[in-house]
Design a protein around this motif. Structure first.
Motif, mmCIF file in Angstrom:
data_model
loop_
_atom_site.group_PDB
_atom_site.id
_atom_site.type_symbol
_atom_site.label_atom_id
_atom_site.label_comp_id
_atom_site.label_asym_id
_atom_site.label_seq_id
_atom_site.Cartn_x
_atom_site.Cartn_y
_atom_site.Cartn_z
ATOM 1 N N ILE A 1 -5.466 9.482 0.436
ATOM 2 C CA ILE A 1 -5.502 8.546 -0.694
ATOM 3 C C ILE A 1 -4.764 7.282 -0.264
ATOM 4 O O ILE A 1 -3.583 7.330 0.084
ATOM 5 C CB ILE A 1 -4.844 9.142 -1.953
ATOM 6 C CG1 ILE A 1 -5.521 10.459 -2.337
ATOM 7 C CG2 ILE A 1 -4.899 8.129 -3.106
ATOM 8 C CD1 ILE A 1 -4.748 11.279 -3.346
ATOM 9 N N HIS A 2 -5.481 6.176 -0.260
ATOM 10 C CA HIS A 2 -4.917 4.869 0.108
ATOM 11 C C HIS A 2 -4.932 4.023 -1.154
ATOM 12 O O HIS A 2 -5.984 3.578 -1.597
ATOM 13 C CB HIS A 2 -5.769 4.252 1.219
ATOM 14 C CG HIS A 2 -5.215 2.986 1.777
ATOM 15 N ND1 HIS A 2 -5.694 2.442 2.947
ATOM 16 C CD2 HIS A 2 -4.236 2.142 1.357
ATOM 17 C CE1 HIS A 2 -5.038 1.317 3.213
ATOM 18 N NE2 HIS A 2 -4.162 1.132 2.248
ATOM 19 N N SER A 3 -3.752 3.810 -1.740
ATOM 20 C CA SER A 3 -3.645 3.093 -3.013
ATOM 21 C C SER A 3 -2.843 1.801 -2.848
ATOM 22 O O SER A 3 -2.320 1.512 -1.782
ATOM 23 C CB SER A 3 -2.989 4.003 -4.060
ATOM 24 O OG SER A 3 -1.701 4.409 -3.625
ATOM 25 N N GLY A 4 -2.763 1.040 -3.942
ATOM 26 C CA GLY A 4 -2.002 -0.205 -3.950
ATOM 27 C C GLY A 4 -2.871 -1.442 -3.847
ATOM 28 O O GLY A 4 -2.388 -2.523 -3.531
ATOM 29 N N TRP A 5 -4.145 -1.295 -4.136
ATOM 30 C CA TRP A 5 -5.090 -2.402 -4.032
ATOM 31 C C TRP A 5 -5.077 -3.262 -5.290
ATOM 32 O O TRP A 5 -5.106 -2.748 -6.395
ATOM 33 C CB TRP A 5 -6.502 -1.856 -3.797
ATOM 34 C CG TRP A 5 -6.597 -1.037 -2.558
ATOM 35 C CD1 TRP A 5 -6.598 0.331 -2.478
ATOM 36 C CD2 TRP A 5 -6.669 -1.519 -1.218
ATOM 37 N NE1 TRP A 5 -6.683 0.722 -1.164
ATOM 38 C CE2 TRP A 5 -6.730 -0.392 -0.372
ATOM 39 C CE3 TRP A 5 -6.695 -2.789 -0.654
ATOM 40 C CZ2 TRP A 5 -6.812 -0.499 1.013
ATOM 41 C CZ3 TRP A 5 -6.781 -2.894 0.720
ATOM 42 C CH2 TRP A 5 -6.843 -1.766 1.538
ATOM 43 N N ASP A 6 -5.051 -4.567 -5.121
ATOM 44 C CA ASP A 6 -5.057 -5.510 -6.236
ATOM 45 C C ASP A 6 -5.945 -6.694 -5.860
ATOM 46 O O ASP A 6 -5.723 -7.333 -4.829
ATOM 47 C CB ASP A 6 -3.618 -5.979 -6.511
ATOM 48 C CG ASP A 6 -3.525 -6.914 -7.700
ATOM 49 O OD1 ASP A 6 -4.423 -7.763 -7.890
ATOM 50 O OD2 ASP A 6 -2.541 -6.811 -8.442
ATOM 51 N N TRP B 1 0.795 -1.225 0.000
ATOM 52 C CA TRP B 1 0.000 0.000 0.000
ATOM 53 C C TRP B 1 0.825 1.271 0.000
ATOM 54 O O TRP B 1 1.963 1.298 0.443
ATOM 55 C CB TRP B 1 -0.904 0.026 1.230
ATOM 56 C CG TRP B 1 -1.918 -1.063 1.264
ATOM 57 C CD1 TRP B 1 -2.559 -1.634 0.202
ATOM 58 C CD2 TRP B 1 -2.411 -1.726 2.419
ATOM 59 N NE1 TRP B 1 -3.426 -2.594 0.640
ATOM 60 C CE2 TRP B 1 -3.366 -2.676 2.001
ATOM 61 C CE3 TRP B 1 -2.157 -1.603 3.779
ATOM 62 C CZ2 TRP B 1 -4.057 -3.486 2.881
ATOM 63 C CZ3 TRP B 1 -2.844 -2.415 4.658
ATOM 64 C CH2 TRP B 1 -3.790 -3.346 4.211
ATOM 65 N N HIS B 2 0.197 2.321 -0.486
ATOM 66 C CA HIS B 2 0.757 3.666 -0.409
ATOM 67 C C HIS B 2 -0.323 4.565 0.181
ATOM 68 O O HIS B 2 -1.497 4.473 -0.190
ATOM 69 C CB HIS B 2 1.173 4.184 -1.788
ATOM 70 C CG HIS B 2 1.834 5.527 -1.720
ATOM 71 N ND1 HIS B 2 3.134 5.681 -1.295
ATOM 72 C CD2 HIS B 2 1.377 6.769 -1.972
ATOM 73 C CE1 HIS B 2 3.446 6.973 -1.305
ATOM 74 N NE2 HIS B 2 2.387 7.643 -1.718
#
Length: 142
Positions: A100-105, A81-82
């Protein structure tokens, strides 16, 4: 054919009744972050490693990736995550805060073996509570 399915970033925005410098101290210092989110060893220096103490989930290793006072701070959280906190001064007494919470797969699991697709939903609701309730309450107290 790729089987990767990127899940949408979690984005939470709120207008806070506080000047940008006050919000910066709450979102870009160890003590500030601990007051509304979780205990940590954060230092706002790019490349600095730190730990988020995530209660029953244990300690999560992180590394600071972006520091642009008083507008933006970002870090990598765990293996996937970022997280980024963005600030925008709207007036002398109001600041827009965006998380912003990113890095989802969809095809990835967390360090704890939980699918991103499930954890994203749980964390989306958790961020609502933290950003909409806890963060403004801490700013009102400080």
């Amino acid at each position: 054919m790729s089987t990767e399915e990127t899940l949408q970033d979690i984005r939470k925005t709120i207008v806070l009744q506080a000047p940008i410098d006050k919000v910066w101290k709450i979102v870009a210092t160890s003590e500030g972050i601990a007051s509304w989110w979780m205990p940590n060893t954060f230092v706002a220096v790019v490349g600095k490693q730190f730990i988020l103490h995530a209660a029953q989930f244990g300690d999560s290793p992180c590394i600071v990736t972006d520091v642009e006072p008083p507008y933006r701070v970002g870090f990598d959280w765990g293996k996937d995550w970022h997280l980024e906190f963005q600030l925008k001064q709207l007036s002398d007494t109001t600041t827009e805060f965006t998380l912003i919470h990113s890095g989802w797969d969809a095809n990835t699991v967390t360090e704890f073996g939980q699918p991103h697709s499930i954890i994203r939903g749980i964390m989306n609701g958790g961020w609502d509570n933290i950003v909409q309730d806890k963060l403004p309450a801490i700013l009102e107290q400080s």
